[in-house]
Each structure stands twice: as C-alpha cells, then as structure tokens.
Motif scaffolding. Structure first.
Motif, PDB file in Angstrom:
ATOM      1  N   TYR A 177      49.450 -16.276  39.455  1.00 21.93           N
ATOM      2  CA  TYR A 177      49.629 -17.132  38.281  1.00 21.93           C
ATOM      3  C   TYR A 177      49.467 -16.306  37.010  1.00 21.93           C
ATOM      4  N   ASP A 178      50.463 -16.382  36.129  1.00 24.21           N
ATOM      5  CA  ASP A 178      50.377 -15.662  34.864  1.00 24.21           C
ATOM      6  C   ASP A 178      49.992 -16.617  33.751  1.00 24.21           C
ATOM      7  N   ALA A 179      48.755 -16.481  33.275  1.00 23.38           N
ATOM      8  CA  ALA A 179      48.287 -17.230  32.117  1.00 23.38           C
ATOM      9  C   ALA A 179      47.965 -16.274  30.979  1.00 23.38           C
ATOM     10  N   ALA A 180      48.523 -15.068  31.054  1.00 27.27           N
ATOM     11  CA  ALA A 180      48.275 -14.046  30.033  1.00 27.27           C
ATOM     12  C   ALA A 180      49.454 -13.902  29.074  1.00 27.27           C
ATOM     13  N   GLY A 181      50.672 -13.864  29.618  1.00 25.32           N
ATOM     14  CA  GLY A 181      51.849 -13.820  28.759  1.00 25.32           C
ATOM     15  C   GLY A 181      52.167 -12.467  28.158  1.00 25.32           C
ATOM     16  N   VAL A 182      51.765 -11.390  28.863  1.00 27.02           N
ATOM     17  CA  VAL A 182      52.072 -10.037  28.380  1.00 27.02           C
ATOM     18  C   VAL A 182      52.715  -9.235  29.512  1.00 27.02           C
ATOM     19  N   ALA A 183      53.535  -8.251  29.129  1.00 27.50           N
ATOM     20  CA  ALA A 183      54.309  -7.494  30.107  1.00 27.50           C
ATOM     21  C   ALA A 183      53.452  -6.810  31.178  1.00 27.50           C
ATOM     22  N   ALA A 203      45.006 -16.194  46.224  1.00 31.08           N
ATOM     23  CA  ALA A 203      45.699 -16.294  44.941  1.00 31.08           C
ATOM     24  C   ALA A 203      45.088 -15.341  43.927  1.00 31.08           C
ATOM     25  N   MET A 204      45.874 -15.042  42.906  1.00 34.84           N
ATOM     26  CA  MET A 204      45.413 -14.246  41.774  1.00 34.84           C
ATOM     27  C   MET A 204      45.793 -14.956  40.486  1.00 34.84           C
ATOM     28  N   ILE A 205      44.930 -14.834  39.487  1.00 38.59           N
ATOM     29  CA  ILE A 205      45.164 -15.413  38.167  1.00 38.59           C
ATOM     30  C   ILE A 205      45.086 -14.289  37.151  1.00 38.59           C
ATOM     31  N   TYR A 206      46.116 -14.159  36.331  1.00 38.20           N
ATOM     32  CA  TYR A 206      46.109 -13.179  35.243  1.00 38.20           C
ATOM     33  C   TYR A 206      45.803 -13.918  33.946  1.00 38.20           C
ATOM     34  N   GLY A 207      44.657 -13.578  33.349  1.00 38.57           N
ATOM     35  CA  GLY A 207      44.218 -14.221  32.126  1.00 38.57           C
ATOM     36  C   GLY A 207      43.089 -15.201  32.392  1.00 38.57           C
ATOM     37  N   ALA A 208      41.958 -15.023  31.691  1.00 39.22           N
ATOM     38  CA  ALA A 208      40.796 -15.885  31.888  1.00 39.22           C
ATOM     39  C   ALA A 208      40.470 -16.683  30.630  1.00 39.22           C
ATOM     40  N   GLY A 209      41.524 -17.095  29.911  1.00 38.42           N
ATOM     41  CA  GLY A 209      41.329 -18.043  28.827  1.00 38.42           C
ATOM     42  C   GLY A 209      41.186 -19.441  29.409  1.00 38.42           C
TER      43      GLY A 209
END
Length: 348
Positions: A243-249, A174-180
């Motif tokens: 998984y997109d947890a960043a919300g940018v294009a 898996a990959m996760i975009y955004g580390a907030g």
C-alpha cells in the motif's frame, strides 16, 4: 457561530457567520470535532485545487467557503421530511455528494462519481460550530465510540477502502509505505482483517516512533535495503499486498520490488509530482497497480464497528485545538511535521 473560511492560498479567516438552518431532507449538526486533512493543507498552501472557483454542479457552492470534511457531532435540528433521525443523535458524516445517475453511481461505486463533491470542499463544511448535511451522509455512532474517534471515521474509511482493495485476509502479508494518518489507518484496517505480518516503511523517525507505539513493525528505508530484506524474509515470494500512502517515487519503486507475483500495489496517495518509475517489476511479476479513492458507506460502517470493538487507538498521534488556532497550531504545525493529526474543537 465561529467558522474557518477559506478565501484562497494562505488565507483562512476565523469569522462569525450565521448558523445555517436545515432544509428539506437535511439535518443540522452541532460539530464536536473536525479533523484537518492533508487535502485541507494542499488547499491552504497551494489552492484552490479542489475548491471550486465557479459554482459546483452538485452543490452550487464556490470560493469562499467553510472548510472541513472529517467530522462528527450531534444532530441539533431536523428539516422537513426527515425520518429515522432526531435531535440528540450522535453521528459521523460521510461527506460525499454524488449525482446518482452517471455510470459509476449506477453501478453502486458512487465514490468515483463523475461529478463527485465533498462537504467542506465543494460546500460549506464542518470546521464550524454547526453545519447542515443531507441524511444520506449520516452514520450513527454508538455510545462506545467517542466523538474524537468519530471525527476520524472519514480518514480511517479512506484507509479501510484501500485495505479492502488489496484482497488480503487472515494470514496474508502486507507492507505500508508512509506512516502518516492514512498509513496508520491502513495498519489498523489490515489488523482488523486478520493480518499480523505487516511492515511499515517510513523515513521519519517521529512517525516511526508514533506507529511503533501502537504496536507496528517499521523499516527505515534510509538505513536498510527494504526490497532485499523482504525478499529474504519471504524466500523471494514478496508480500501479498503493498500500500502506497507516501506518494513519492522512491516509495513506488521500492513497493513494486516488494510485491509478490500477481499481487497488488494499492495506491491511496496524492502525487504532487509526475512519476517516471520503471514498471519492469510490474511486468515481470504480472503484478498490478490498483487505485483507491475515498470510500463507500460499507467502509464507514466497518470502521465504526471496528472502533466500537476497540480496534483503534489515538494515543500519541492525535491532538485537538480550538478553532481560533486552526492556522498556527493546525495548518502550520502539520506542514512543519510537529503534529501528525489535528482535530478542531469548535466548542473549545
């Protein structure tokens, strides 16, 4: 009691208000910690967005109101007709109001209720010394789960729900975009589901360092060609879920290039700007975009169980403040990026 009251954009006042009494079927909670959510930030800087300016159909509440929907504490009083709970019980709160009769509610997916409401956004919430909730919002906290972790159950349940929608398990990638906070929650949830090969894509050095300290593997999209690296590492197959947890294009474009054939990209972000991302990767791979909203009680129970087994660590990314410092050390610090996750202690 002291409470953080939202009056409009850039207007949160810390005031004394009466302690609320529980009605029938309700309990009063002595709040131990309440987390500041990204949604609270949106409301503070650009709202009202979700906070109603006319009475909400389920709660009747409207602006101004007490913020706070990520919280845990101790039951301090019980209303008439309440059974199964008593004063002194330790609980985390699942802050959803639902109608119970719309299509989603009838199907058991009340997290997408047509009239959904949130305690602390559509009613007076937990950024106060006390708040009142119905018993269907309660989840017991075992003694092994601290109140600091208890206040994180709600955002971690958001991440757990998204992780589950990715249909991944032991041995998958898996990959996760955004580390907030939600990205960190996704990493914990995926680890809890047996995944070891997880890459976290994050341009912020501060956030990369925070999640690396927990044990995560990160990629800096400003320094490496992420899709090329993933293609090489997976022999061109791509990963089992993104998984997109960043919300940018740019995150969406990279994520769709990395996801495998007939695999999902799960979106758990809030998009402030319209996306114009080409979907050719989606079409050519028969991949899919899966939205994820909130959680259900099953996610809360799963997160609490994982916390009880030691599956979460707050080191390096969670801090606490007094309620008097909500604006400068809370909203402003989070908005500037000097802090990652802030818990408000109303007793401090």
């Amino acid at each position: 009691m002291r409470a953080a009251i939202y009056h409009g954009p850039n207007k949160v006042a810390i005031d004394d208000v009466p302690v609320p009494d529980p009605g029938p079927g309700q309990v009063s909670i002595a709040v131990a910690y309440n987390g500041i959510c990204g949604t609270d930030l949106h409301e503070y800087y650009a709202g009202p967005i979700f906070i109603p300016t006319s009475p909400h159909p389920l709660t009747g509440a409207e602006l101004p109101l007490i913020l706070g929907h990520e919280f845990a504490g101790t039951i301090s009083a019980v209303g008439k007709g309440v059974t199964g709970y008593a004063e002194g019980d330790r609980v985390a709160i699942e802050p959803l109001y639902r109608c119970g009769h719309c299509g989603p509610c009838s199907a058991g997916t009340y997290n997408v209720c047509a009239q959904i409401g949130f305690h602390g956004l559509m009613s007076d919430g937990g950024m106060a010394e006390y708040t009142v909730v119905p018993t269907d919002m309660l989840h017991r906290l075992p003694d092994s789960v601290s109140f600091e972790l208890g206040a994180l159950v709600e955002p971690m349940a958001v991440a757990h729900h998204a992780a589950t929608l990715g249909d991944v398990g032991d041995g998958d990638t898996a990959m996760i975009y955004g580390a907030g906070p939600i990205g960190i929650g996704l990493w914990f949830a995926l680890r809890g589901k047996g995944l070891e090969d997880i890459r976290v894509v994050e341009p912020s050095a501060t956030r990369r360092a925070a999640i690396e300290a927990l044990g995560a593997t990160t990629l800096d999209p400003t320094a490496v060609d992420v899709p090329a690296l993933v293609a090489d590492a997976t022999d061109g197959r791509g990963v089992d879920a993104v998984y997109d947890a960043a919300g940018v294009a740019p995150a969406i474009e990279s994520a769709l290039a990395c996801v495998g054939a007939r695999k999902p990209m799960v979106s758990v972000a809030i998009y402030e700007k319209p996306l114009t991302t080409p979907l050719i990767d989606l079409v050519m791979k028969e991949a899919r975009i899966q939205g994820s909203l909130c959680y259900t009680g099953a996610d809360f129970e799963a997160v609490i169980a994982l916390m009880a087994s030691g599956g979460y660590d707050t080191t390096g990314w969670v801090s606490s403040i007094s309620i008097e410092d909500v604006v400068d050390q809370g909203f402003e610090a989070l908005h500037s990026g000097t802090k990652m996750k802030v818990l408000v202690d109303p007793t401090r």
